[in-house]
Motif scaffolding. Structure first.
Motif, PDB file in Angstrom:
ATOM      1  N   SER A 161      45.947  33.298  33.062  1.00 29.11           N
ATOM      2  CA  SER A 161      44.851  34.102  33.618  1.00 29.11           C
ATOM      3  C   SER A 161      44.880  34.406  35.123  1.00 29.11           C
ATOM      4  N   VAL A 162      44.467  35.374  35.617  1.00 33.45           N
ATOM      5  CA  VAL A 162      44.240  35.521  37.076  1.00 33.45           C
ATOM      6  C   VAL A 162      42.891  35.534  37.797  1.00 33.45           C
ATOM      7  N   GLY A 163      43.059  35.456  38.957  1.00 33.72           N
ATOM      8  CA  GLY A 163      41.643  35.595  39.692  1.00 33.72           C
ATOM      9  C   GLY A 163      40.639  34.498  39.790  1.00 33.72           C
ATOM     10  N   GLY A 164      39.642  34.705  40.985  1.00 35.80           N
ATOM     11  CA  GLY A 164      38.701  33.526  40.943  1.00 35.80           C
ATOM     12  C   GLY A 164      37.801  33.860  42.393  1.00 35.80           C
ATOM     13  N   PRO A 165      37.041  33.111  42.747  1.00 29.18           N
ATOM     14  CA  PRO A 165      36.355  33.273  43.979  1.00 29.18           C
ATOM     15  C   PRO A 165      37.062  33.400  45.089  1.00 29.18           C
ATOM     16  N   ALA A 172      38.161  23.668  28.958  1.00 27.85           N
ATOM     17  CA  ALA A 172      38.554  24.927  28.518  1.00 27.85           C
ATOM     18  C   ALA A 172      39.029  24.886  27.360  1.00 27.85           C
ATOM     19  N   ASN A 173      38.690  26.099  26.444  1.00 25.17           N
ATOM     20  CA  ASN A 173      39.341  25.972  25.021  1.00 25.17           C
ATOM     21  C   ASN A 173      40.741  26.497  25.019  1.00 25.17           C
ATOM     22  N   PRO A 174      41.823  25.682  24.628  1.00 26.87           N
ATOM     23  CA  PRO A 174      42.957  26.312  24.671  1.00 26.87           C
ATOM     24  C   PRO A 174      43.578  27.208  23.533  1.00 26.87           C
ATOM     25  N   PRO A 211      43.834  39.320  43.203  1.00 29.27           N
ATOM     26  CA  PRO A 211      44.833  39.014  42.322  1.00 29.27           C
ATOM     27  C   PRO A 211      45.162  39.770  40.848  1.00 29.27           C
ATOM     28  N   GLU A 212      43.848  40.435  40.527  1.00 34.84           N
ATOM     29  CA  GLU A 212      43.848  40.960  39.255  1.00 34.84           C
ATOM     30  C   GLU A 212      45.015  42.552  39.622  1.00 34.84           C
ATOM     31  N   ARG A 213      44.421  43.115  40.597  1.00 36.83           N
ATOM     32  CA  ARG A 213      44.989  44.450  40.842  1.00 36.83           C
ATOM     33  C   ARG A 213      46.549  44.122  41.292  1.00 36.83           C
ATOM     34  N   GLY A 238      48.362  41.659  41.140  1.00 34.10           N
ATOM     35  CA  GLY A 238      49.210  40.756  40.390  1.00 34.10           C
ATOM     36  C   GLY A 238      49.147  41.342  38.911  1.00 34.10           C
ATOM     37  N   LEU A 239      48.275  41.154  37.976  1.00 36.17           N
ATOM     38  CA  LEU A 239      48.119  41.519  36.651  1.00 36.17           C
ATOM     39  C   LEU A 239      48.260  43.091  36.298  1.00 36.17           C
ATOM     40  N   LEU A 240      47.551  43.896  37.164  1.00 37.64           N
ATOM     41  CA  LEU A 240      47.876  45.162  36.933  1.00 37.64           C
ATOM     42  C   LEU A 240      49.069  45.959  37.297  1.00 37.64           C
ATOM     43  N   GLY A 274      40.213  36.457  27.515  1.00 39.92           N
ATOM     44  CA  GLY A 274      39.243  36.144  28.493  1.00 39.92           C
ATOM     45  C   GLY A 274      39.967  35.854  29.962  1.00 39.92           C
ATOM     46  N   GLY A 275      39.039  35.442  30.890  1.00 40.84           N
ATOM     47  CA  GLY A 275      39.590  35.605  32.327  1.00 40.84           C
ATOM     48  C   GLY A 275      39.837  34.047  32.577  1.00 40.84           C
ATOM     49  N   SER A 276      39.798  33.657  33.805  1.00 42.56           N
ATOM     50  CA  SER A 276      40.391  32.736  34.617  1.00 42.56           C
ATOM     51  C   SER A 276      39.204  31.574  34.587  1.00 42.56           C
ATOM     52  N   ALA A 277      37.982  31.950  33.994  1.00 39.65           N
ATOM     53  CA  ALA A 277      36.862  30.961  33.807  1.00 39.65           C
ATOM     54  C   ALA A 277      36.827  30.055  35.033  1.00 39.65           C
ATOM     55  N   PRO A 278      36.502  30.563  36.362  1.00 38.65           N
ATOM     56  CA  PRO A 278      36.620  29.368  37.252  1.00 38.65           C
ATOM     57  C   PRO A 278      35.390  28.408  37.419  1.00 38.65           C
ATOM     58  N   ASP A 279      34.357  28.837  36.423  1.00 43.72           N
ATOM     59  CA  ASP A 279      33.261  28.089  36.252  1.00 43.72           C
ATOM     60  C   ASP A 279      33.553  26.662  35.681  1.00 43.72           C
ATOM     61  N   ILE A 280      34.565  26.821  34.869  1.00 41.46           N
ATOM     62  CA  ILE A 280      35.004  25.324  34.052  1.00 41.46           C
ATOM     63  C   ILE A 280      36.198  24.926  34.719  1.00 41.46           C
TER      64      ILE A 280
HETATM   65  P1  NAD Z   1      36.100  34.957  32.161  1.00 39.28           P
HETATM   66  O1  NAD Z   1      36.430  35.288  30.853  1.00 39.28           O
HETATM   67  O2  NAD Z   1      36.610  34.153  33.177  1.00 39.28           O
HETATM   68  O3  NAD Z   1      34.847  34.039  31.887  1.00 39.28           O
HETATM   69  C1  NAD Z   1      33.521  34.475  31.341  1.00 39.28           C
HETATM   70  C2  NAD Z   1      32.623  33.132  30.543  1.00 39.28           C
HETATM   71  O4  NAD Z   1      33.711  32.807  29.266  1.00 39.28           O
HETATM   72  C3  NAD Z   1      32.766  31.930  31.277  1.00 39.28           C
HETATM   73  O5  NAD Z   1      31.570  31.247  31.210  1.00 39.28           O
HETATM   74  C4  NAD Z   1      33.862  31.205  31.004  1.00 39.28           C
HETATM   75  O6  NAD Z   1      33.638  29.704  31.242  1.00 39.28           O
HETATM   76  C5  NAD Z   1      34.103  31.315  29.501  1.00 39.28           C
HETATM   77  N1  NAD Z   1      35.377  31.253  29.125  1.00 39.28           N
HETATM   78  C6  NAD Z   1      36.444  32.169  29.238  1.00 39.28           C
HETATM   79  N2  NAD Z   1      37.574  31.649  28.756  1.00 39.28           N
HETATM   80  C7  NAD Z   1      37.220  30.284  28.135  1.00 39.28           C
HETATM   81  C8  NAD Z   1      37.976  29.547  27.561  1.00 39.28           C
HETATM   82  N3  NAD Z   1      39.133  29.599  27.068  1.00 39.28           N
HETATM   83  N4  NAD Z   1      37.274  28.471  27.241  1.00 39.28           N
HETATM   84  C9  NAD Z   1      36.140  28.193  27.308  1.00 39.28           C
HETATM   85  N5  NAD Z   1      35.205  29.067  28.008  1.00 39.28           N
HETATM   86  C10 NAD Z   1      35.843  30.172  28.574  1.00 39.28           C
HETATM   87  O7  NAD Z   1      35.244  36.336  32.934  1.00 39.28           O
HETATM   88  P2  NAD Z   1      34.693  36.257  34.226  1.00 39.28           P
HETATM   89  O8  NAD Z   1      33.814  35.124  34.522  1.00 39.28           O
HETATM   90  O9  NAD Z   1      33.967  37.585  34.315  1.00 39.28           O
HETATM   91  O10 NAD Z   1      35.892  36.409  35.405  1.00 39.28           O
HETATM   92  C11 NAD Z   1      36.324  35.346  36.150  1.00 39.28           C
HETATM   93  C12 NAD Z   1      37.823  35.642  36.669  1.00 39.28           C
HETATM   94  O11 NAD Z   1      38.619  35.869  35.925  1.00 39.28           O
HETATM   95  C13 NAD Z   1      37.445  36.748  37.737  1.00 39.28           C
HETATM   96  O12 NAD Z   1      38.161  36.365  38.749  1.00 39.28           O
HETATM   97  C14 NAD Z   1      38.046  37.927  37.005  1.00 39.28           C
HETATM   98  O13 NAD Z   1      38.619  38.707  37.854  1.00 39.28           O
HETATM   99  C15 NAD Z   1      39.299  37.275  36.468  1.00 39.28           C
HETATM  100  N6  NAD Z   1      39.654  37.894  34.975  1.00 39.28           N
HETATM  101  C16 NAD Z   1      40.980  37.707  34.783  1.00 39.28           C
HETATM  102  C17 NAD Z   1      41.326  38.369  33.539  1.00 39.28           C
HETATM  103  C18 NAD Z   1      42.903  38.126  33.212  1.00 39.28           C
HETATM  104  O14 NAD Z   1      43.667  37.332  34.086  1.00 39.28           O
HETATM  105  N7  NAD Z   1      43.183  38.901  32.261  1.00 39.28           N
HETATM  106  C19 NAD Z   1      40.405  38.876  32.674  1.00 39.28           C
HETATM  107  C20 NAD Z   1      39.222  39.062  32.870  1.00 39.28           C
HETATM  108  C21 NAD Z   1      38.682  38.425  34.091  1.00 39.28           C
END
Ligand code: NAD
Length: 377
Positions: free
Chosen positions: A76-80, A297-299, A91-93, A95-97, A285-291
């Motif tokens: 996945s891509v992106g983050g703060p 993270a769930n693989p 990163p999204e625009r 890279g991914l797009l 899902g996205g890059s889940a920077p919070d975790i």
């Molecule tokens: P996110 O999907 O990254 O996270 C949303 C929530 O879901 C968070 O609480 C996160 O911890 C949780 N989550 C997501 N995947 C998980 C996993 N595998 N295991 C456990 N928990 C998981 O969406 P967001 O917070 O809106 O975006 C975060 C970053 O990701 C941003 O920079 C966004 O632009 C980017 N993004 C990337 C993609 C991609 O690469 N395809 C898609 C969506 C968002």
């Protein structure tokens, strides 16, 4: 005899991407050592990390690596860290797009499966989730109102007005319908094509064209639903759907609705194809920077993305099924990562989950391996 080598271009990206991609390497090792596959992985940068190293979200070396591969596995891509950049450099625009555009991935597959063991995660009532569901959303990705021209915001006297164009050519509808029907025929599934043919001309053409394609696949049951009714039906009884086939706009909304009712973003994979059936596979899902870097993270979404790659790009559905079965077994035994765990004190880490699925896959090989390999020719 060792099979012909297949190359996977692996693009871990940012955030949890590299952590969950690491768990797929364990699975690939088992596939090579036990299941007679010959997969070689080659890593390339995309997204934020590529911006840091190369000054662009999609370096040339990544594009050429992907072109040489049999399929792409993306994290996945992106983050703060990159939020300060102008939108088109983020990163999204950048890279991914850009990658999606480069390879013209017009067809997007998003399975939304409710694992019976994880019913409690769904926001739906128990009497609805008891039946379980397994919906495959097939969304047109490069046409329709998101790209249709003209679009813009203009001014007439002192009043601003805005407009977009929902436009589909017959060929765009045909090529995605063909993919949906091929999958439905192979897997013995029914298709619900979703449109708004009571109001939109583009939907009238969508419906007529889907019906034309359906004639080539007489064994595949086909039904049409208006999008407003579909949105309700998905909530009321998701078990009635197998494949949902729809346009870019409706698919964007409905695939998120289907994902939401599973209640677990960390479990959902996706695949995108172009006209040559070249595929890219990534978690929904996205890059889940919070975790990030916490080993929580769930693989599973990433491992299921690999499983889709094995099924659709390497054409080994039985081996893909064995991977999915191993995941089900791990869940049945009660193992949970933090995001899907009821007990926040007692959960397995990212790495432990990867190890468990790997162990179950080896057990599956020991039980049924020869049969699986011989049927998957
Ligand atoms: P996110 O999907 O990254 O996270 C949303 C929530 O879901 C968070 O609480 C996160 O911890 C949780 N989550 C997501 N995947 C998980 C996993 N595998 N295991 C456990 N928990 C998981 O969406 P967001 O917070 O809106 O975006 C975060 C970053 O990701 C941003 O920079 C966004 O632009 C980017 N993004 C990337 C993609 C991609 O690469 N395809 C898609 C969506 C968002």
């Amino acid at each position: 005899m060792k099979k012909k080598q297949k190359i996977i271009a692996v693009l871990p990206g940012d955030g949890i991407g590299p952590e969950v991609i690491n768990e797929t390497y364990k699975i690939i090792k088992v596939l090579n050592n036990y299941f007679n596959l010959n997969i070689k992985t080659k890593e390339y940068h995309i997204g934020g990390i590529a911006i840091d190293k190369f000054g662009t979200g999609l370096p040339e070396i990544t594009i050429s690596g992907c072109k040489k591969a049999n399929a792409i596995l993306l994290g996945s891509v992106g983050g703060p860290k990159w939020n300060f950049l102008p939108l088109n450099k983020q990163p999204e625009r950048s890279g991914l797009l850009k990658l999606r555009k480069k390879f013209n991935f017009f067809c997007n597959l998003r399975p939304a499966k409710l694992h019976i063991e994880l019913q409690n995660l769904s926001p739906l009532k128990k009497e609805i989730t008891l039946k379980g569901f397994n919906i495959l959303c097939i969304r047109e990705l490069t046409g329709g109102i998101y790209f249709g021209k003209p679009k813009g915001i203009k001014k007439n006297k002192n009043e601003k007005y805005a407009f977009d164009t929902e436009i589909y050519s017959e060929f765009e509808i045909k090529r995605i319908a063909n993919i949906a029907f091929e999958i439905a025929q192979k897997k013995k599934l029914k298709i619900t094509s979703i449109d708004k043919a009571n109001v939109l001309e583009s939907s009238v053409l969508w419906r007529r064209t889907v019906e034309k394609i359906a004639k080539k696949f007489p064994s595949v049951p086909l039904k049409h639903l208006y999008v407003d009714n579909a949105a309700m039906q998905i909530i009321k009884d998701p078990s009635q759907f197998d494949i949902i086939l729809t346009s870019n706009l409706f698919g964007d909304i409905l695939s998120d609705e289907c994902a939401a009712i599973t209640g677990s973003i960390g479990m959902l994979p996706s695949a995108s194809f172009n006209e040559k059936k070249f595929g890219m596979y990534e978690p929904a899902g996205g890059s889940a920077p919070d975790i990030q870097n916490k080993n929580v993270a769930n693989p599973i979404a990433q491992i299921l993305s690999l499983s889709m790659l094995i099924e659709y790009s390497l054409n080994k559905p039985k081996i893909a099924f064995a991977i999915n079965k191993s995941i089900n077994e791990v869940l049945k035994k009660g193992y949970r990562t933090l995001d899907i765990s009821n007990n926040k004190e007692n959960f397995v880490t990212t790495k432990e989950m990867g190890n468990l699925i790997t162990e179950f896959l080896i057990k599956e090989y020991e039980k049924n391996g020869k049969n699986i390999i011989s049927k998957d020719i």
